[in-house]
Design a protein around this motif. Sequence first.
Motif, PDB file in Angstrom:
ATOM      1  N   VAL A 170       0.835  -1.201   0.000  1.00 49.11           N
ATOM      2  CA  VAL A 170       0.000   0.000   0.000  1.00 49.11           C
ATOM      3  C   VAL A 170       0.874   1.257   0.000  1.00 49.11           C
ATOM      4  O   VAL A 170       0.691   2.161  -0.828  1.00 49.11           O
ATOM      5  CB  VAL A 170      -0.976   0.010   1.192  1.00 49.11           C
ATOM      6  N   VAL A 171       1.837   1.309   0.902  1.00 52.44           N
ATOM      7  CA  VAL A 171       2.721   2.475   0.975  1.00 52.44           C
ATOM      8  C   VAL A 171       3.514   2.612  -0.322  1.00 52.44           C
ATOM      9  O   VAL A 171       3.640   3.705  -0.884  1.00 52.44           O
ATOM     10  CB  VAL A 171       3.657   2.377   2.196  1.00 52.44           C
ATOM     11  N   GLY A 172       4.030   1.498  -0.817  1.00 49.19           N
ATOM     12  CA  GLY A 172       4.789   1.524  -2.063  1.00 49.19           C
ATOM     13  C   GLY A 172       3.962   1.982  -3.241  1.00 49.19           C
ATOM     14  O   GLY A 172       4.442   2.691  -4.129  1.00 49.19           O
ATOM     15  N   THR A 173       2.697   1.606  -3.261  1.00 53.06           N
ATOM     16  CA  THR A 173       1.818   2.024  -4.354  1.00 53.06           C
ATOM     17  C   THR A 173       1.540   3.516  -4.287  1.00 53.06           C
ATOM     18  O   THR A 173       1.688   4.237  -5.275  1.00 53.06           O
ATOM     19  CB  THR A 173       0.498   1.229  -4.327  1.00 53.06           C
ATOM     20  N   VAL A 174       1.171   3.999  -3.120  1.00 53.24           N
ATOM     21  CA  VAL A 174       0.834   5.420  -2.984  1.00 53.24           C
ATOM     22  C   VAL A 174       2.060   6.288  -3.255  1.00 53.24           C
ATOM     23  O   VAL A 174       2.033   7.188  -4.099  1.00 53.24           O
ATOM     24  CB  VAL A 174       0.250   5.708  -1.588  1.00 53.24           C
ATOM     25  N   LEU A 175       3.155   6.013  -2.557  1.00 50.82           N
ATOM     26  CA  LEU A 175       4.355   6.828  -2.745  1.00 50.82           C
ATOM     27  C   LEU A 175       5.024   6.517  -4.080  1.00 50.82           C
ATOM     28  O   LEU A 175       5.557   7.412  -4.737  1.00 50.82           O
ATOM     29  CB  LEU A 175       5.321   6.618  -1.585  1.00 50.82           C
ATOM     30  N   GLY A 176       4.981   5.258  -4.481  1.00 49.80           N
ATOM     31  CA  GLY A 176       5.572   4.878  -5.764  1.00 49.80           C
ATOM     32  C   GLY A 176       4.894   5.565  -6.920  1.00 49.80           C
ATOM     33  O   GLY A 176       5.551   5.982  -7.882  1.00 49.80           O
ATOM     34  N   ASP A 177       3.573   5.708  -6.887  1.00 48.26           N
ATOM     35  CA  ASP A 177       2.857   6.417  -7.945  1.00 48.26           C
ATOM     36  C   ASP A 177       3.320   7.875  -8.020  1.00 48.26           C
ATOM     37  O   ASP A 177       3.528   8.419  -9.108  1.00 48.26           O
ATOM     38  CB  ASP A 177       1.346   6.358  -7.730  1.00 48.26           C
ATOM     39  N   ALA A 178       3.486   8.503  -6.865  1.00 49.67           N
ATOM     40  CA  ALA A 178       3.945   9.898  -6.845  1.00 49.67           C
ATOM     41  C   ALA A 178       5.371  10.002  -7.377  1.00 49.67           C
ATOM     42  O   ALA A 178       5.680  10.892  -8.183  1.00 49.67           O
ATOM     43  CB  ALA A 178       3.862  10.454  -5.426  1.00 49.67           C
ATOM     44  N   VAL A 179       6.235   9.081  -6.961  1.00 52.12           N
ATOM     45  CA  VAL A 179       7.622   9.084  -7.436  1.00 52.12           C
ATOM     46  C   VAL A 179       7.666   8.858  -8.943  1.00 52.12           C
ATOM     47  O   VAL A 179       8.388   9.553  -9.672  1.00 52.12           O
ATOM     48  CB  VAL A 179       8.459   8.019  -6.689  1.00 52.12           C
ATOM     49  N   PHE A 180       6.876   7.893  -9.440  1.00 55.85           N
ATOM     50  CA  PHE A 180       6.878   7.598 -10.868  1.00 55.85           C
ATOM     51  C   PHE A 180       6.380   8.785 -11.681  1.00 55.85           C
ATOM     52  O   PHE A 180       6.928   9.116 -12.735  1.00 55.85           O
ATOM     53  CB  PHE A 180       6.045   6.346 -11.159  1.00 55.85           C
ATOM     54  N   ALA A 181       5.349   9.468 -11.201  1.00 55.64           N
ATOM     55  CA  ALA A 181       4.842  10.652 -11.896  1.00 55.64           C
ATOM     56  C   ALA A 181       5.917  11.740 -11.947  1.00 55.64           C
ATOM     57  O   ALA A 181       6.109  12.390 -12.984  1.00 55.64           O
ATOM     58  CB  ALA A 181       3.578  11.181 -11.212  1.00 55.64           C
ATOM     59  N   ASP A 182       6.639  11.922 -10.847  1.00 52.50           N
ATOM     60  CA  ASP A 182       7.704  12.926 -10.828  1.00 52.50           C
ATOM     61  C   ASP A 182       8.867  12.521 -11.726  1.00 52.50           C
ATOM     62  O   ASP A 182       9.459  13.374 -12.406  1.00 52.50           O
ATOM     63  CB  ASP A 182       8.181  13.162  -9.398  1.00 52.50           C
ATOM     64  N   LEU A 183       9.196  11.231 -11.752  1.00 47.99           N
ATOM     65  CA  LEU A 183      10.246  10.763 -12.664  1.00 47.99           C
ATOM     66  C   LEU A 183       9.836  10.995 -14.120  1.00 47.99           C
ATOM     67  O   LEU A 183      10.657  11.391 -14.951  1.00 47.99           O
ATOM     68  CB  LEU A 183      10.535   9.286 -12.430  1.00 47.99           C
ATOM     69  N   ARG A 184       8.578  10.761 -14.430  1.00 44.92           N
ATOM     70  CA  ARG A 184       8.075  10.995 -15.789  1.00 44.92           C
ATOM     71  C   ARG A 184       8.215  12.458 -16.162  1.00 44.92           C
ATOM     72  O   ARG A 184       8.656  12.804 -17.256  1.00 44.92           O
ATOM     73  CB  ARG A 184       6.621  10.553 -15.892  1.00 44.92           C
ATOM     74  N   ARG A 185       7.830  13.349 -15.255  1.00 40.83           N
ATOM     75  CA  ARG A 185       7.940  14.781 -15.537  1.00 40.83           C
ATOM     76  C   ARG A 185       9.397  15.205 -15.714  1.00 40.83           C
ATOM     77  O   ARG A 185       9.725  16.018 -16.585  1.00 40.83           O
ATOM     78  CB  ARG A 185       7.275  15.586 -14.421  1.00 40.83           C
ATOM     79  N   THR A 186      10.268  14.655 -14.896  1.00 38.88           N
ATOM     80  CA  THR A 186      11.695  14.956 -15.013  1.00 38.88           C
ATOM     81  C   THR A 186      12.241  14.457 -16.344  1.00 38.88           C
ATOM     82  O   THR A 186      12.981  15.168 -17.033  1.00 38.88           O
ATOM     83  CB  THR A 186      12.462  14.305 -13.840  1.00 38.88           C
ATOM     84  N   ALA A 187      11.866  13.235 -16.726  1.00 39.26           N
ATOM     85  CA  ALA A 187      12.313  12.674 -18.002  1.00 39.26           C
ATOM     86  C   ALA A 187      11.784  13.487 -19.174  1.00 39.26           C
ATOM     87  O   ALA A 187      12.489  13.720 -20.163  1.00 39.26           O
ATOM     88  CB  ALA A 187      11.868  11.219 -18.112  1.00 39.26           C
ATOM     89  N   ARG A 188      10.537  13.947 -19.067  1.00 42.53           N
ATOM     90  CA  ARG A 188       9.954  14.754 -20.138  1.00 42.53           C
ATOM     91  C   ARG A 188      10.680  16.089 -20.264  1.00 42.53           C
ATOM     92  O   ARG A 188      10.943  16.568 -21.373  1.00 42.53           O
ATOM     93  CB  ARG A 188       8.461  14.975 -19.890  1.00 42.53           C
ATOM     94  N   ALA A 189      11.042  16.710 -19.142  1.00 43.98           N
ATOM     95  CA  ALA A 189      11.794  17.969 -19.188  1.00 43.98           C
ATOM     96  C   ALA A 189      13.155  17.746 -19.835  1.00 43.98           C
ATOM     97  O   ALA A 189      13.601  18.552 -20.664  1.00 43.98           O
ATOM     98  CB  ALA A 189      11.946  18.542 -17.775  1.00 43.98           C
ATOM     99  N   ASP A 190      13.816  16.651 -19.482  1.00 43.55           N
ATOM    100  CA  ASP A 190      15.107  16.328 -20.085  1.00 43.55           C
ATOM    101  C   ASP A 190      14.956  16.078 -21.582  1.00 43.55           C
ATOM    102  O   ASP A 190      15.743  16.591 -22.387  1.00 43.55           O
ATOM    103  CB  ASP A 190      15.715  15.102 -19.392  1.00 43.55           C
ATOM    104  N   ALA A 191      13.962  15.286 -21.968  1.00 45.83           N
ATOM    105  CA  ALA A 191      13.743  14.995 -23.386  1.00 45.83           C
ATOM    106  C   ALA A 191      13.404  16.267 -24.158  1.00 45.83           C
ATOM    107  O   ALA A 191      13.862  16.452 -25.292  1.00 45.83           O
ATOM    108  CB  ALA A 191      12.624  13.967 -23.546  1.00 45.83           C
ATOM    109  N   SER A 192      12.642  17.162 -23.553  1.00 38.54           N
ATOM    110  CA  SER A 192      12.301  18.419 -24.201  1.00 38.54           C
ATOM    111  C   SER A 192      13.555  19.257 -24.438  1.00 38.54           C
ATOM    112  O   SER A 192      13.757  19.812 -25.515  1.00 38.54           O
ATOM    113  CB  SER A 192      11.302  19.207 -23.345  1.00 38.54           C
ATOM    114  N   PHE A 193      14.398  19.304 -23.434  1.00 37.53           N
ATOM    115  CA  PHE A 193      15.639  20.060 -23.580  1.00 37.53           C
ATOM    116  C   PHE A 193      16.517  19.461 -24.678  1.00 37.53           C
ATOM    117  O   PHE A 193      17.060  20.178 -25.515  1.00 37.53           O
ATOM    118  CB  PHE A 193      16.405  20.106 -22.254  1.00 37.53           C
TER     119      PHE A 193
END
Length: 100
Positions: A67-90
């Motif tokens: 449960v904890v891994g899912t809740v926090l993992g979802d937030a971490v994965f969303a932030d990793l996606r945004r970070t990757a998208r910013a890098d790819a955009s650059f």
Amino acid sequence: MDQGRIASGHRAAEALVTALAPLRRVGHGGFTDVLDAYAKAAGRVGRADLDHTARRVACEDLVEAVVVGTVLGDAVFADLRRTARADASFRTFGQEASPA
């Protein structure tokens, strides 16, 4: 993602269908073209989640860890996606994507 690996009517699959339906209605049905790439990335993340849980959690703490891994993992994965998208955009356009 091989649909044979989850039960028919699984909540996650139903939620995916629900999330995808509006895309076509608002003229972005082409988004489905990237679903295979998304599914492959999500599959690797799902496997990593379970591997981590299996290695680090005592059996009696398994439900809490999932449960904890899912809740926090979802937030971490969303932030990793945004970070990757910013890098790819650059890398693609020479500028960072908007922070939205």
